[in-house]
Design an enzyme around this catalytic site. Sequence first.
Site, short mmCIF file in Angstrom:
data_model
loop_
_atom_site.label_atom_id
_atom_site.label_comp_id
_atom_site.label_asym_id
_atom_site.label_seq_id
_atom_site.Cartn_x
_atom_site.Cartn_y
_atom_site.Cartn_z
N LYS A 96 4.25 -2.51 -0.18
CA LYS A 96 3.46 -2.24 0.93
C LYS A 96 3.48 -0.84 1.15
CE LYS A 96 -0.39 -4.36 2.91
NZ LYS A 96 -1.74 -4.93 1.52
N1 GLU Z 1 -3.83 -3.40 0.31
C1 GLU Z 1 -5.32 -4.49 -0.51
C2 GLU Z 1 -4.39 -5.93 -0.52
O1 GLU Z 1 -3.75 -5.89 0.36
C3 GLU Z 1 -5.01 -3.97 -2.19
C4 GLU Z 1 -3.73 -3.57 -2.78
C5 GLU Z 1 -4.56 -3.12 -3.84
O2 GLU Z 1 -5.33 -2.57 -4.30
O3 GLU Z 1 -2.47 -2.51 -4.60
O4 GLU Z 1 -4.15 -6.64 -1.63
#
Ligand code: GLU
Length: 399
Positions: A96
């Site tokens: 993240k």
């Molecule tokens: N931000 C989204 C999540 O928390 C998508 C993450 C992604 O597509 O890699 O799942």
Amino acid sequence: MLDDTHRFLDLATERLGLDADVRKQVKQANAEHVFQIDLDNGKSFNAYRVQHNNSRGPYKGGIRYHQNVTLDEVRTLSTLMSLKTAAVGLPLGGGKGGIEVNPRELSTKELEELTRKYVRGLHQHIGPDQDVPAPDVNTNGTIIDWMVDEYEKLTGDTTRASFTGKTIANGGSLGRDAATGRGGVLSLTEWLTLEGNGEKPMRYAVQGFGNVGSFFATTIADMRPDWTLVAASDSQTAVYDAKGLDADKLQKFKEDGGRFKDFDGEKITNEELIALDVDVLVLAGLEDAVSDSNMKTVQAKYLVEMANSPVTFNAHEYLEDKNHVIIPDIIANAGGVIVSYLEWVQNRADEKWSKDKVNQRLAKYMKSATNDLYDYVAENHVGMKLAGFVLALKKLYDK
Ligand code: GLU
């Protein structure tokens, strides 16, 4: 939020009998990149990318722009990504990113400079086989396109598989914009069907009518026109209509930059929305929306964790004890990363799939993960959040 996630992790690792080393390891990220971004005009921002686990594939997870971003928050969210990709069976890991910034206070030019400098700070640690970021809170296809462009300039990589959530013109996948909301609907309706309540028309409210919440509602309007959306909120106000709101109209209003306080019709507060007498409460805002302070007011039988960690540990215990059904975030909101995965597969194979094909595959993943969850809860009589964590850890550690 970190503490709550760790409490669930402790319970899940204990249940699986994982040894102390693994217990420690699951709480620790493989790598943490922390740096400062300085804009030409002198403004500075803290930036993060936490790479939690890549035992199943490249790190995967969004990048959020928010004034409250902290290293601890990004750590927790990266852990949740590893659990999420495992829970739904993707060959990806978890990571993240975040920048501590209120993007509404930046001009478009500053936002682009910030975004490109984020990639300059990170490009050696990310890439199609290493770490594939995506959008999250306050980031979107335009921002991701800048990232791809900067990454290409720095590395020469032209696959565009370095990021997902791109605009369609730049290699994005059809269906990606609606995927998180759609996935939540698929998971909830599958759960209701398994319970024998699949045909029942539901009255529901959406807390946080942004990218995720609005697509949840427009998907329902499409798939289940017999359901009624009675309330929807943004960070300041909720709109309410007992006879039903028009999801598409609300989505258009938000996309055009509107604020619900200026929307024509009855208004209630966010706290009043949480306490509404509805069947389903969709939590699509930020973390900790249901906590000690308001858990006793919740009347909805079903809660859907469309944000990451919107229900605290204590609120889970309290509500599950009172037989509320809470579809846990790592399954409920996995639709986004599932279609991100499909985007990455398309980019690498140089293919473009139809929206139907994407949606069919999304449905398969969501239904299968929801069935696994249902079976585990039925067989083991444990809470749904704990069950989700256990199922994810089993896949992560091959148990
Ligand atoms: N931000 C989204 C999540 O928390 C998508 C993450 C992604 O597509 O890699 O799942």
